[in-house]
Motif scaffolding. Sequence first.
Motif, short mmCIF file in Angstrom:
data_model
loop_
_atom_site.label_atom_id
_atom_site.label_comp_id
_atom_site.label_asym_id
_atom_site.label_seq_id
_atom_site.Cartn_x
_atom_site.Cartn_y
_atom_site.Cartn_z
N ARG A 225 0.84 -1.21 0.00
CA ARG A 225 0.00 0.00 0.00
C ARG A 225 0.86 1.25 0.00
NH1 ARG A 225 -5.53 0.06 1.54
NH2 ARG A 225 -5.28 2.33 1.42
N GLY A 226 1.98 1.20 0.72
CA GLY A 226 2.89 2.34 0.72
C GLY A 226 3.46 2.62 -0.65
N ALA A 227 3.77 1.55 -1.41
CA ALA A 227 4.29 1.72 -2.76
C ALA A 227 3.24 2.34 -3.67
CB ALA A 227 4.74 0.37 -3.31
N ILE A 228 2.00 1.91 -3.52
CA ILE A 228 0.91 2.48 -4.32
C ILE A 228 0.75 3.97 -4.00
CG2 ILE A 228 -1.60 2.44 -4.65
CD1 ILE A 228 -1.39 -0.64 -4.17
N ASP A 229 0.79 4.32 -2.72
CA ASP A 229 0.71 5.73 -2.34
C ASP A 229 1.83 6.54 -2.98
OD1 ASP A 229 -1.51 5.28 -0.76
OD2 ASP A 229 -0.36 5.04 1.10
N ARG A 230 3.04 5.98 -2.96
CA ARG A 230 4.19 6.69 -3.51
C ARG A 230 4.03 6.89 -5.02
NH1 ARG A 230 9.65 7.00 -1.79
NH2 ARG A 230 8.79 6.59 0.28
N ILE A 231 3.55 5.88 -5.72
CA ILE A 231 3.35 6.00 -7.17
C ILE A 231 2.31 7.07 -7.48
CG2 ILE A 231 2.40 4.80 -9.20
CD1 ILE A 231 3.71 2.23 -8.04
N LEU A 232 1.18 7.05 -6.78
CA LEU A 232 0.12 8.01 -7.04
C LEU A 232 0.56 9.43 -6.71
CD1 LEU A 232 -2.98 6.01 -5.74
CD2 LEU A 232 -2.16 6.28 -8.10
N ALA A 233 1.48 9.58 -5.76
CA ALA A 233 1.97 10.91 -5.40
C ALA A 233 2.77 11.55 -6.52
CB ALA A 233 2.83 10.82 -4.13
#
Length: 486
Positions: A225-233
């Motif tokens: 989930r952290g990786a997904i947040d980072r990508i969307l940022a």
Amino acid sequence: MRAHEAGTLHADGYGAAPGWLPYPSDVMELLPQLWPRSVGRQDLAEGGELTVAGLPVSHLAREFGTAAYVVDEADFRARARAFADDFTAPFERLGGAEVFYAGKAFLCSAVARWVMDEGLGLDTCSGGELAVAKRVGFPAERIALHGNNKSVAEIRQALEYGVGRIVVDSLDEIERVAAIARELGVVAPVMVRVTVGVEAHTHEFIATAHEDQKFGFSLQTGQARGAIDRILAHGSALNLLGLHSHIGSQIFDIAGFEIAARRLIGLHAQVAEAYGLHLPELDLGGGYGIAYTSEHTPMTPADLGAAMAALIEREFAPLAAKGVTVPRISIEPGRAIVGPSTFTLYEVGTVKSVEVGHGNVRTYVSVDGGMSDNVRTALYGADYSCTLASRTSHAAPRLVRVVGRHCESGDIVVMDEYLPADVSPGDLIAVPGTGAYCRSLASQYNHTPRPPVVAVRDGRARVIVRRETIDDILALDVDDLDSAEQ
């Protein structure tokens, strides 16, 4: 390798065949599941020699030498088509599916063209593999780039070519891909490799979805989930296509995939709910097993496709009410295409029977190859089969160990197999199932040139990767005296 801490003579069953290897009623019999489809034997009246696509192996040995990898092109193409058609057909009503050939299993220009012709995608994991794809004009949108430590140069190469997906493996890499995408003024299509916490029933070095290993983002700890947040940022620099999972290699049932898919689909649904994103792709990996010996019973592409489609439909059914639709599914068969399409042809150099005490005798059949052309036995304790290829024999079966020519006691090609008791120097033997991870992992150990890859089809043979020479090896050797003189 069936060792005992006090020495092999103390091991239970020393000198006996493993439980899965029965005493053969016909030592010359070819088990169809082990060999390319065009492989057979001449009539006994003609000598009973092994043939491939109508060519006797003695012809190949004379023209191309030994050791040599021999790949049946028609068999390779048929296996690729089976995955492209039989596997994907059950997914047509669910939104479709795509199959990616594993370049790491074996890749050269000819194979890349075969994969392209048969409509598969290509999974690459280095700049070198990507260079082969570019060389043959492989459609960029059908290429994936994997790897846990992609270099800046490799990411740039992939984005400049326009690959269809980059499977990101760390937070550092997300930043790296985003920076290069902005520099090039492109949008990078990315997937997140998720470690789903599944222990695949395979060798520990090729099990890739448990927590303690180098690949992916942990689902359990929240890294994914952290990786997904980072990508969307990163906004428009990165386009999140979907999630990816790979649980290992040489897998014979879908039990592990059921758990992995359930967990991956759970995360897919969380993304839809939390961000309002309906990710268009979901890659379930693959690594399907092949038959190396009589103990292995792999599933067919059609059976795999039907089972996986039923699994996906079942797992997504409860999500339909929430508006979560089935994404396009991707799988990566791994060795299942090229592995069975190839065998390695060797010439026997020596046969040695060694008395090892307690009435035990070990017969060593030494060939003109070994761990430099097939390291899997030494690396993984892999089991292989083999057959006497250059003639028939009416001699009784004898349990032998086929070994290589290198200065290592672990230089073993086939741990245990029955060959005719009259196997002799000058005979040819063939080892099936060597298309995957044999030439790819080959080395120049003991300064041994790597064998050629010979493709056969319709009674004709051609070299698709030439044999290395001593001159090739010496060309990389920078002599200090020569440098000084220049």
